[in-house]
Design a protein around this motif. Structure first.
Motif, mmCIF file in Angstrom:
data_model
loop_
_atom_site.group_PDB
_atom_site.id
_atom_site.type_symbol
_atom_site.label_atom_id
_atom_site.label_comp_id
_atom_site.label_asym_id
_atom_site.label_seq_id
_atom_site.Cartn_x
_atom_site.Cartn_y
_atom_site.Cartn_z
ATOM 1 N N ARG A 81 50.198 47.235 81.275
ATOM 2 C CA ARG A 81 49.739 48.596 80.976
ATOM 3 C C ARG A 81 50.767 49.279 80.101
ATOM 4 O O ARG A 81 51.971 49.073 80.272
ATOM 5 N N GLU A 82 50.270 50.078 79.196
ATOM 6 C CA GLU A 82 51.099 50.939 78.359
ATOM 7 C C GLU A 82 51.961 51.803 79.296
ATOM 8 O O GLU A 82 51.404 52.470 80.174
ATOM 9 N N GLY A 83 53.253 51.772 79.160
ATOM 10 C CA GLY A 83 54.101 52.686 79.944
ATOM 11 C C GLY A 83 54.458 52.214 81.340
ATOM 12 O O GLY A 83 55.139 52.919 82.070
ATOM 13 N N GLY A 84 53.997 51.056 81.750
ATOM 14 C CA GLY A 84 54.346 50.542 83.088
ATOM 15 C C GLY A 84 53.206 49.728 83.668
ATOM 16 O O GLY A 84 52.063 50.170 83.639
ATOM 17 N N ASP A 85 53.524 48.567 84.175
ATOM 18 C CA ASP A 85 52.483 47.616 84.591
ATOM 19 C C ASP A 85 52.069 47.783 86.056
ATOM 20 O O ASP A 85 52.776 48.398 86.847
ATOM 21 N N ILE A 86 50.928 47.207 86.365
ATOM 22 C CA ILE A 86 50.474 47.125 87.749
ATOM 23 C C ILE A 86 50.894 45.741 88.246
ATOM 24 O O ILE A 86 50.514 44.727 87.648
ATOM 25 N N TRP A 87 51.681 45.733 89.312
ATOM 26 C CA TRP A 87 52.121 44.458 89.893
ATOM 27 C C TRP A 87 51.314 44.176 91.142
ATOM 28 O O TRP A 87 51.039 45.081 91.925
ATOM 29 N N TRP A 88 50.969 42.894 91.307
ATOM 30 C CA TRP A 88 50.147 42.531 92.458
ATOM 31 C C TRP A 88 50.562 41.202 93.063
ATOM 32 O O TRP A 88 51.249 40.398 92.436
ATOM 33 N N ALA A 89 50.148 41.035 94.304
ATOM 34 C CA ALA A 89 50.281 39.751 94.987
ATOM 35 C C ALA A 89 48.916 39.083 94.889
ATOM 36 O O ALA A 89 47.895 39.678 95.241
ATOM 37 N N GLY A 90 48.912 37.864 94.371
ATOM 38 C CA GLY A 90 47.648 37.158 94.144
ATOM 39 C C GLY A 90 47.173 36.446 95.393
ATOM 40 O O GLY A 90 47.946 35.827 96.121
#
Ligand code: ATP
Ligand code: MG
Length: 176
Positions: A81-90
């Motif tokens: 994402r522009e300006g900072g990502d979304i982090w997730w556990a898959g």
């Protein structure tokens, strides 16, 4: 009411997810991390619902039949994402999970819900607006048996994002 259908986790699984967040927090220069009580796996996002739609969603949940099934979390990833990502556990995509998600979505559409068409990528959001280097992607798999799903209300109360379970259904067929 802003609603979604989700799997919530046991304390043990949450603790493991919090450890993944901690590792990420340690290397992130920025980020808003999901609070422990908000960690969940979204199955279907319904968005804004009227009281009648809320009842219709509950009826759909009553109608789906599923046996308890295991899920495993086995990797980390991010949506750029522009300006900072979304982090997730898959989350791995075993057939019972994929079938349940599809069954819910199909029945909700038949009940008149207009759902987004994007493919289901099971994940647990760990944080948003995150600036961090990509860490090791794989994690030692962990997970639990899913025995119920919940209709969740998403709201902001005093500026705080709160997810409240307003309806839950238990697996209703015996373990496979
Ligand atoms: P916020 O939007 O305030 O940053 P949030 O995204 O966690 O917080 P909601 O937007 O209410 O809260 O979303 C609730 C859940 O549904 C989250 O798991 C979110 O990722 C998921 N979700 C939201 N919008 C969609 C969508 N259009 N398609 C699929 N899942 C969605
Ligand atoms: Mg959102």
């Amino acid at each position: 009411m802003r609603l979604f259908i989700a799997v919530n986790f046991s304390v043990e699984t949450c603790v493991r997810l919090i450890r993944l967040q901690d590792a990420l927090r340690a290397v992130a220069t920025r980020g808003r991390f999901t609070t422990p009580e908000n960690l969940h796996l979204t199955l279907v996002f319904l968005g804004s619902c009227t009281p009648a739609q809320t009842l219709a969603a509950q009826a759909v949940m009553d109608a789906v039949a599923f046996s308890p099934f295991p899920i495993a979390i086995d990797r980390l990833g991010r949506f750029l994402r522009e300006g900072g990502d979304i982090w997730w556990a898959g989350v791995q995509s075993p057939e019972p999970l994929m079938f349940l998600q599809r069954d819910l979505a199909d029945r909700l559409r038949i009940a008149g819900f207009q759902l987004e068409d994007r493919p289901f990528h099971p994940h647990i959001t760990l944080g948003r607006d995150i600036i961090a280097p990509m860490p090791t992607k794989t994690v030692s798999p962990f997970g639990e048996t899913v025995c119920n799903i919940s209709l969740m209300e998403s709201s902001y109360t005093a500026g705080k994002l709160i997810y409240t379970p307003i309806y839950s259904v238990l697996s209703n067929t015996p373990e496979a």
